[in-house]
Design a protein around this motif. Structure first.
Motif, mmCIF file in Angstrom:
data_model
loop_
_atom_site.group_PDB
_atom_site.id
_atom_site.type_symbol
_atom_site.label_atom_id
_atom_site.label_comp_id
_atom_site.label_asym_id
_atom_site.label_seq_id
_atom_site.Cartn_x
_atom_site.Cartn_y
_atom_site.Cartn_z
ATOM 1 N N GLY A 56 -0.854 -11.005 -8.610
ATOM 2 C CA GLY A 56 0.705 -10.872 -8.130
ATOM 3 C C GLY A 56 0.451 -9.654 -7.071
ATOM 4 N N LYS A 57 1.860 -8.979 -7.467
ATOM 5 C CA LYS A 57 2.504 -8.288 -6.701
ATOM 6 C C LYS A 57 3.269 -7.040 -7.603
ATOM 7 N N VAL A 58 3.188 -5.585 -7.419
ATOM 8 C CA VAL A 58 4.181 -5.204 -7.684
ATOM 9 C C VAL A 58 5.853 -4.129 -6.945
ATOM 10 N N THR A 59 7.124 -4.234 -7.039
ATOM 11 C CA THR A 59 7.728 -3.788 -6.380
ATOM 12 C C THR A 59 8.517 -2.740 -7.331
ATOM 13 N N PRO A 60 9.184 -2.078 -6.374
ATOM 14 C CA PRO A 60 10.470 -1.048 -6.793
ATOM 15 C C PRO A 60 11.080 -1.636 -8.835
ATOM 16 N N VAL A 75 -2.797 -7.113 -11.534
ATOM 17 C CA VAL A 75 -1.687 -6.436 -11.806
ATOM 18 C C VAL A 75 -1.514 -6.139 -13.419
ATOM 19 N N GLY A 76 -2.468 -7.436 -14.033
ATOM 20 C CA GLY A 76 -2.238 -7.378 -15.436
ATOM 21 C C GLY A 76 -3.186 -7.975 -16.059
ATOM 22 N N TRP A 77 -2.604 -7.943 -17.780
ATOM 23 C CA TRP A 77 -3.771 -9.207 -18.393
ATOM 24 C C TRP A 77 -2.789 -10.042 -19.690
ATOM 25 N N TYR A 78 -3.390 -11.205 -20.912
ATOM 26 C CA TYR A 78 -2.630 -11.746 -21.163
ATOM 27 C C TYR A 78 -3.556 -11.975 -22.139
ATOM 28 N N HIS A 79 -2.442 -11.704 -23.530
ATOM 29 C CA HIS A 79 -3.990 -13.026 -24.534
ATOM 30 C C HIS A 79 -2.541 -13.004 -26.338
ATOM 31 N N SER A 80 -3.045 -13.657 -26.185
ATOM 32 C CA SER A 80 -2.313 -15.147 -27.439
ATOM 33 C C SER A 80 -2.656 -14.536 -28.943
ATOM 34 N N HIS A 81 -1.444 -13.938 -29.560
ATOM 35 C CA HIS A 81 -1.303 -13.915 -30.857
ATOM 36 C C HIS A 81 -0.321 -14.677 -31.478
ATOM 37 N N PRO A 82 -1.575 -16.020 -32.150
ATOM 38 C CA PRO A 82 -1.314 -17.212 -32.420
ATOM 39 C C PRO A 82 -0.235 -17.157 -33.984
ATOM 40 N N ARG A 104 0.922 -1.513 0.261
ATOM 41 C CA ARG A 104 -0.054 -0.011 0.132
ATOM 42 C C ARG A 104 1.103 1.303 0.108
ATOM 43 N N ALA A 105 2.014 1.407 0.775
ATOM 44 C CA ALA A 105 2.039 2.238 0.468
ATOM 45 C C ALA A 105 3.780 2.960 -0.503
ATOM 46 N N PHE A 106 4.059 1.604 -0.833
ATOM 47 C CA PHE A 106 4.473 1.807 -2.727
ATOM 48 C C PHE A 106 3.349 2.250 -3.779
ATOM 49 N N THR A 107 2.396 1.752 -3.361
ATOM 50 C CA THR A 107 1.335 2.303 -4.854
ATOM 51 C C THR A 107 1.375 3.372 -4.726
ATOM 52 N N ASP A 108 0.638 3.798 -3.516
ATOM 53 C CA ASP A 108 0.335 5.352 -2.683
ATOM 54 C C ASP A 108 1.335 6.330 -3.507
ATOM 55 N N LYS A 109 2.952 6.027 -3.036
ATOM 56 C CA LYS A 109 3.711 6.835 -3.658
ATOM 57 C C LYS A 109 3.412 6.940 -5.340
#
Length: 303
Positions: free
Chosen positions: A66-70, A117-124, A20-25
């Motif tokens: 997932g999560k985010v870090t610096p 934290v995101g999305w994915y999709h395919s390019h066959p 929370r502290a990281f994302t608030d910045k």
């Protein structure tokens, strides 16, 4: 590339207050290229690749947890979305958005700490890059930063024997990068204009993989169960249509270059260099597939 941690479960340790502290910045608001790295767990990678392969020639879509870090995204899990894709595009509609909202609520109720934290999709069969629709989707999602886009090519993954994957972030509206950092790709002619026109609107993150102790146990169990099927099947025969399509594309590009009399010396040199890279990629993939097929044929005697 696989990254090893002194403690394999370290990436799965989650500190809610620290997050929370990281994302608030919001340091990414000051630097459009703040995030540079993506670390994906082995099981998350397996799940999204299997989903992409199950889609066959149709694009599929899913969500990353997932999560985010610096400077770094950690992807611990992935789940499929109930989206109907085509051979050229996939979009999340109301049903998918409702599914995501419900999934997030249930994850919280089950006390799963990982966030979306995101999305994915395919390019066959046409590489890992961002189309105009992908860029628009990711730009919209990044309004709720931080957010990541991953593209996986199941056809090239099966033909080359290694995961064809790319992780991307878009630039803010109006931002002008000095040069495009997108690496060269062998893109079908039908997609080339879209690929080139969007290359300056996003950048690629460095992607590595890791295994937790749970990942290792699950993968070992899967290997014990499916190893016979894995070593006794060959992708060389299953991907004949893709190999043929590659050669047809290369032939068409050669004919186009040959008939383009108006191109100057520099233009012809660039076109020839592109053709050479395409040919080398095709040769590498098909040589590897053929060598594997010959070895397995000698070992198992299949046709």
């Amino acid at each position: 590339m696989t990254q090893r941690f002194s403690d394999p479960d370290e990436p799965f340790r989650y500190d809610a207050e620290q997050q929370r502290a990281f994302t608030d910045k919001m340091p990414w608001k000051e630097n459009p290229k703040y995030f540079q790295n993506v670390k994906i767990s082995a099981l998350a990678l397996l799940k999204l690749v299997m989903h992409a392969c199950a889609g066959g020639k149709l694009e599929v879509m899913g969500i990353l947890q997932g999560k985010v870090t610096p400077n770094t995204f950690y992807v611990m899990d992935a789940f499929a979305l109930p989206v109907e894709g085509t051979e050229t595009r996939v979009n999340a509609g109301d049903q998918a958005n409702s599914y995501m909202a419900q999934y997030a609520i249930l994850s919280t109720e089950l006390e799963r700490p990982e966030q979306i934290v995101g999305w994915y999709h395919s390019h066959p069969g046409y590489g890992c890059w961002m189309s105009a629709i992908d860029v628009a989707t990711q730009s919209l999602n990044q309004a709720l930063d931080p957010y990541l886009a991953i593209v996986v090519d199941p056809v090239r993954t099966m033909s080359s024997g290694r995961v064809e994957i790319g992780a991307f972030r878009t630039y803010p509206e109006g931002y002008q990068p000095e040069t495009s950092q997108l690496e060269y790709q062998s893109v079908p002619q039908a997609k080339f204009e879209d690929w080139g026109s969007q290359a300056h609107r996003y950048y690629k993150l460095d992607t590595t993989f890791f295994q937790s102790s749970t990942d290792k146990r699950v993968l070992t169990a899967l290997q014990r169960k499916y190893w016979v099927n894995t070593v006794s099947t060959t992708q060389f025969l299953l991907n004949q249509d893709y190999y043929t399509k590659q050669l047809v594309e290369l032939s068409q590009k050669m004919q186009q270059m040959s008939s383009n009399q108006a191109a100057d010396g520099r233009g012809k040199k660039t076109a020839f260099s592109t053709l050479l890279k395409d040919a080398q990629k095709i040769l590498s993939e098909q040589s590897t597939a053929l060598a594997t097929h010959v070895f397995k044929h000698a070992l198992f005697g299949f046709h």
